[in-house]
Design a protein around this motif. Structure first.
Motif, mmCIF file in Angstrom:
data_model
loop_
_atom_site.group_PDB
_atom_site.id
_atom_site.type_symbol
_atom_site.label_atom_id
_atom_site.label_comp_id
_atom_site.label_asym_id
_atom_site.label_seq_id
_atom_site.Cartn_x
_atom_site.Cartn_y
_atom_site.Cartn_z
ATOM 1 N N GLU A 178 0.824 -1.216 0.000
ATOM 2 C CA GLU A 178 0.000 0.000 0.000
ATOM 3 C C GLU A 178 0.857 1.264 0.000
ATOM 4 O OE1 GLU A 178 -2.472 -0.350 3.422
ATOM 5 O OE2 GLU A 178 -3.599 -2.079 2.670
ATOM 6 N N LEU A 179 2.162 1.095 0.265
ATOM 7 C CA LEU A 179 3.060 2.246 0.332
ATOM 8 C C LEU A 179 3.100 2.986 -1.003
ATOM 9 C CD1 LEU A 179 5.291 3.823 1.885
ATOM 10 C CD2 LEU A 179 6.928 2.147 0.982
ATOM 11 N N SER A 180 3.058 4.314 -0.946
ATOM 12 C CA SER A 180 3.181 5.156 -2.133
ATOM 13 C C SER A 180 4.363 6.099 -1.936
ATOM 14 C CB SER A 180 1.900 5.959 -2.361
ATOM 15 O OG SER A 180 2.053 6.857 -3.437
ATOM 16 N N CYS A 181 5.255 6.158 -2.923
ATOM 17 C CA CYS A 181 6.467 6.987 -2.813
ATOM 18 C C CYS A 181 6.482 8.041 -3.906
ATOM 19 C CB CYS A 181 7.721 6.109 -2.930
ATOM 20 S SG CYS A 181 7.884 4.858 -1.648
ATOM 21 N N LYS A 182 6.865 9.239 -3.546
ATOM 22 C CA LYS A 182 6.999 10.295 -4.549
ATOM 23 C C LYS A 182 8.337 11.004 -4.346
ATOM 24 C CE LYS A 182 4.614 14.114 -2.176
ATOM 25 N NZ LYS A 182 3.501 15.087 -2.296
ATOM 26 N N GLY A 183 8.820 11.625 -5.424
ATOM 27 C CA GLY A 183 10.130 12.257 -5.394
ATOM 28 C C GLY A 183 10.211 13.391 -4.390
ATOM 29 N N LYS A 184 11.379 13.473 -3.732
ATOM 30 C CA LYS A 184 11.601 14.573 -2.796
ATOM 31 C C LYS A 184 11.789 15.868 -3.557
ATOM 32 C CE LYS A 184 13.811 11.902 0.930
ATOM 33 N NZ LYS A 184 15.053 11.722 1.734
ATOM 34 N N SER A 185 11.341 16.973 -2.969
ATOM 35 C CA SER A 185 11.504 18.284 -3.584
ATOM 36 C C SER A 185 12.671 19.010 -2.917
ATOM 37 C CB SER A 185 10.232 19.117 -3.442
ATOM 38 O OG SER A 185 10.446 20.432 -3.903
ATOM 39 N N CYS A 186 13.572 19.567 -3.745
ATOM 40 C CA CYS A 186 14.710 20.317 -3.214
ATOM 41 C C CYS A 186 14.377 21.794 -3.033
ATOM 42 C CB CYS A 186 15.916 20.171 -4.144
ATOM 43 S SG CYS A 186 16.671 18.530 -4.104
ATOM 44 N N GLY A 187 13.191 22.213 -3.486
ATOM 45 C CA GLY A 187 12.815 23.610 -3.338
ATOM 46 C C GLY A 187 13.706 24.541 -4.134
ATOM 47 N N CYS A 221 19.373 17.852 -7.995
ATOM 48 C CA CYS A 221 18.593 17.665 -6.771
ATOM 49 C C CYS A 221 18.869 16.257 -6.257
ATOM 50 C CB CYS A 221 17.103 17.845 -7.061
ATOM 51 S SG CYS A 221 16.037 17.565 -5.620
ATOM 52 N N LEU A 222 19.512 16.141 -5.097
ATOM 53 C CA LEU A 222 19.892 14.855 -4.513
ATOM 54 C C LEU A 222 18.984 14.531 -3.329
ATOM 55 C CD1 LEU A 222 23.778 15.237 -4.682
ATOM 56 C CD2 LEU A 222 22.218 14.281 -6.394
ATOM 57 N N ASP A 223 19.274 13.422 -2.666
ATOM 58 C CA ASP A 223 18.415 12.957 -1.582
ATOM 59 C C ASP A 223 18.323 13.977 -0.445
ATOM 60 O OD1 ASP A 223 16.841 10.788 -0.370
ATOM 61 O OD2 ASP A 223 18.500 10.659 1.058
ATOM 62 N N ASN A 224 19.421 14.711 -0.208
ATOM 63 C CA ASN A 224 19.448 15.662 0.914
ATOM 64 C C ASN A 224 19.468 17.120 0.447
ATOM 65 O OD1 ASN A 224 21.951 15.467 -0.176
ATOM 66 N ND2 ASN A 224 23.077 15.349 1.768
ATOM 67 N N GLY A 225 19.042 17.395 -0.772
ATOM 68 C CA GLY A 225 18.993 18.772 -1.258
ATOM 69 C C GLY A 225 19.822 18.946 -2.521
ATOM 70 N N TRP A 226 19.982 20.217 -2.940
ATOM 71 C CA TRP A 226 20.768 20.503 -4.143
ATOM 72 C C TRP A 226 22.229 20.151 -3.883
ATOM 73 C CZ3 TRP A 226 18.387 21.004 -8.527
ATOM 74 C CH2 TRP A 226 17.082 21.500 -8.549
ATOM 75 N N GLY A 227 22.793 19.348 -4.772
ATOM 76 C CA GLY A 227 24.162 18.858 -4.559
ATOM 77 C C GLY A 227 25.179 19.693 -5.280
ATOM 78 N N GLY A 228 25.570 20.822 -4.681
ATOM 79 C CA GLY A 228 26.588 21.670 -5.277
ATOM 80 C C GLY A 228 26.434 23.109 -4.817
ATOM 81 N N ARG A 229 27.360 23.951 -5.248
ATOM 82 C CA ARG A 229 27.366 25.369 -4.853
ATOM 83 C C ARG A 229 27.089 26.229 -6.073
ATOM 84 N NH1 ARG A 229 31.320 29.239 -4.444
ATOM 85 N NH2 ARG A 229 32.919 27.741 -5.094
ATOM 86 N N LEU A 230 26.180 27.205 -5.921
ATOM 87 C CA LEU A 230 25.872 28.111 -7.023
ATOM 88 C C LEU A 230 27.083 28.973 -7.354
ATOM 89 C CD1 LEU A 230 22.292 29.352 -5.994
ATOM 90 C CD2 LEU A 230 22.865 27.731 -7.826
ATOM 91 N N PRO A 231 27.334 29.199 -8.674
ATOM 92 C CA PRO A 231 28.421 30.116 -9.026
ATOM 93 C C PRO A 231 27.979 31.561 -8.772
ATOM 94 C CG PRO A 231 27.270 29.460 -11.009
ATOM 95 C CD PRO A 231 26.645 28.686 -9.870
ATOM 96 N N SER A 232 28.940 32.492 -8.786
ATOM 97 C CA SER A 232 28.617 33.928 -8.728
ATOM 98 C C SER A 232 28.766 34.507 -10.128
ATOM 99 C CB SER A 232 29.559 34.643 -7.757
ATOM 100 O OG SER A 232 30.904 34.497 -8.170
ATOM 101 N N CYS A 233 28.027 35.572 -10.416
ATOM 102 C CA CYS A 233 28.105 36.229 -11.722
ATOM 103 C C CYS A 233 28.903 37.511 -11.574
ATOM 104 C CB CYS A 233 26.713 36.516 -12.268
ATOM 105 S SG CYS A 233 25.800 35.033 -12.759
ATOM 106 N N GLU A 234 30.091 37.525 -12.115
ATOM 107 C CA GLU A 234 30.974 38.684 -12.000
ATOM 108 C C GLU A 234 31.130 39.348 -13.353
ATOM 109 O OE1 GLU A 234 34.587 37.504 -10.141
ATOM 110 O OE2 GLU A 234 33.597 36.569 -8.406
ATOM 111 N N VAL A 235 31.543 40.661 -13.296
ATOM 112 C CA VAL A 235 31.708 41.438 -14.527
ATOM 113 C C VAL A 235 32.674 40.704 -15.461
ATOM 114 C CG1 VAL A 235 32.531 43.614 -15.507
ATOM 115 C CG2 VAL A 235 31.224 43.612 -13.368
#
Length: 453
Positions: free
Chosen positions: A261-270, A311-325
């Motif tokens: 009866e178990l139903s599983c759905k993908g985790k959301s990383c927001g 998006c990994l099991d515990n959240g977004w897997g990595g660091r966002l880059p910065s946008c420089e001139v």
């Protein structure tokens, strides 16, 4: 004396000729063979006879089997042989004797018992032989089946000591905790055997259960291949998925699993956050397995951060880059040329550089490159190459003169000279051309045939 010698030679020659008129072993017609000692002889003297007889399984249909050797040739045999007829083999009670191949020598008969009867005794194969049908007809007796052997962990009904009658059926039932593997009913068939084969009673254990998508067995259950009747197994949501309700426990009952009866759905990383001077987008969504993209505004470029962010099991897997001139470091110098403007500090986004070659050299490539959004100048810088010319090509009916025809390259400012080819003469104009900045001057020489007036 001469006549006597001649007569002696003639007599000797005649004797040799007569001796040579013997016959080799004769060959008869189909289905006949030589009789008695004749089959052992290889040669038959002139005037002798040989006798044929019909082969095994055949009888005479008239004509003599004797042939005569005359002057090395056999007379034709008149004997004719036909197959023997075995006639009827008799009747079989409660059955039928048929002759699908006829009843002549070599044919095979068949015996088919009536429904409810089976052949007993007799010969397996009965053929028409030289002296009649070779074998004994079987008898057709009432079909019965001996009781089948018992099976482990089960029994059949009805059980009796005497044989079972034709088409009588048996029903198999397994003991508690076991289930049938095979058909539950077997029947006494026309060959005196139960058909199909009896079933087996096997334990009602369950093989490893298979869950719904995005779930897996929990704990030690994943290591088991078999689960006894009445046991349970538990599913949990797979990596990257979470329970949306329902129990993950299933039960083995008489070899079958209950439904999970178990139903599983993908985790959301927001949201992964924001990037100054850029935009974070989610073209694949923000559930487990999705990949985000970062696009910097015009004039800005990504610096640092992770190349691919999922998006990994515990959240977004990595660091966002910065946008420089966006800036571009000065390009490397080129040989035999330079670019303008030259400066030590980085160049700004979309700033352009102009390349100029030294005297005696020419540009190979574009003269202008621009600082692009990826922090690199584009396109690639040009090269400054010598302004030499390749071997010039003249007009029709002319050729290079002297050593010029041997050269592949001519430096800037050098000349080459054409002359009219053999059979042609100058009709005016200079045959000298000059290499200037990699290009030849126009050829003025004109050549016409010497034979034209």
């Amino acid at each position: 004396m001469g006549f006597t010698h001649f007569l002696l030679l003639s007599t000797l020659s005649l004797g040799i000729s007569v001796q040579a008129q013997s016959c080799s072993r004769p060959v008869g017609r189909p289905n006949m063979q030589l009789k008695g000692d004749d089959i052992l002889k290889d040669s038959f003297p002139d005037g002798s006879t040989a006798t044929f007889e019909c082969a095994t399984g055949y009888r005479s249909d008239g004509g003599s089997g004797t042939v005569t050797c005359t002057a090395g040739q056999w007379s034709l045999p008149e004997l004719s042989c036909i197959k023997k007829n075995c006639g009827s083999a008799g009747d079989v009670t409660n059955g039928e004797v048929s002759y699908p191949e006829g009843n002549l020598y070599g044919a095979k008969l068949t015996v088919k018992c009536n429904d409810g009867y089976m052949p007993v005794g007799g010969s397996k194969n009965i053929f028409c032989r030289d002296n009649g049908w070779g074998g004994r007809l079987p008898s057709c007796e009432v079909t019965t089946c001996d009781p089948p052997p018992p099976i482990s962990n089960g029994q059949f009904f009805p059980m009796q000591e005497e044989p079972y009658s034709y088409r009588q059926s048996l029903l198999y039932i397994c003991d508690h905790g076991y289930t049938l593997s095979g058909t539950s009913t077997i029947v006494c068939s026309g060959n005196g055997q139960f058909d199909p084969s009896p079933p087996n009673c096997v334990t009602q254990s369950c093989s490893r259960p298979v869950g719904r998508p995005n779930m897996q067995l929990k704990g030690d259950d994943i290591l088991k291949d078999s689960f006894p009747d009445g046991s349970t197994a538990t599913f949990e949501c797979a990596t990257g998925y979470r329970s949306d309700g329902g129990s993950g426990t299933v039960t083995c009952t008489t070899g079958q699993w209950s439904l999970p009866e178990l139903s599983c759905k993908g985790k959301s990383c927001g949201s992964a956050g924001e990037v100054t001077n850029g935009e974070v987008s989610y073209p694949e969504g923000n559930l487990y397995g999705a990949k985000l993209t970062v696009k910097c505004n015009d004039g800005y470029m990504p610096v640092g951060g992770s190349k691919n962010i999922f998006c990994l099991d515990n959240g977004w897997g990595g660091r966002l880059p910065s946008c420089e001139v966006t800036t571009c470091d000065p390009p490397p110098p080129i040989s035999n040329g330079q670019f303008f403007p030259m400066q030590e500090e980085p160049y700004s986004y979309r700033q352009s550089l102009l390349y100029i070659c030294d005297h005696g050299y020419t540009l190979s490539g574009t003269s202008t490159i621009v600082c692009s959004e990826n922090g690199q100048f584009a396109p690639s810088p040009p090269n400054c190459v010598t302004q030499s010319c390749s071997r010039p090509v003249g007009r029709p009916n002319m050729q290079l003169k002297g050593d010029d025809i041997l050269k592949d390259s001519f430096p800037d400012g050098s000349t080459a000279t054409f002359e009219c080819a053999t059979g042609y003469r100058s009709d005016g104009g200079s045959g000298t051309v000059t290499c200037t900045a990699g290009q030849w001057s126009l050829l003025e020489l004109s050549c016409i045939s010497k034979y034209l007036q």
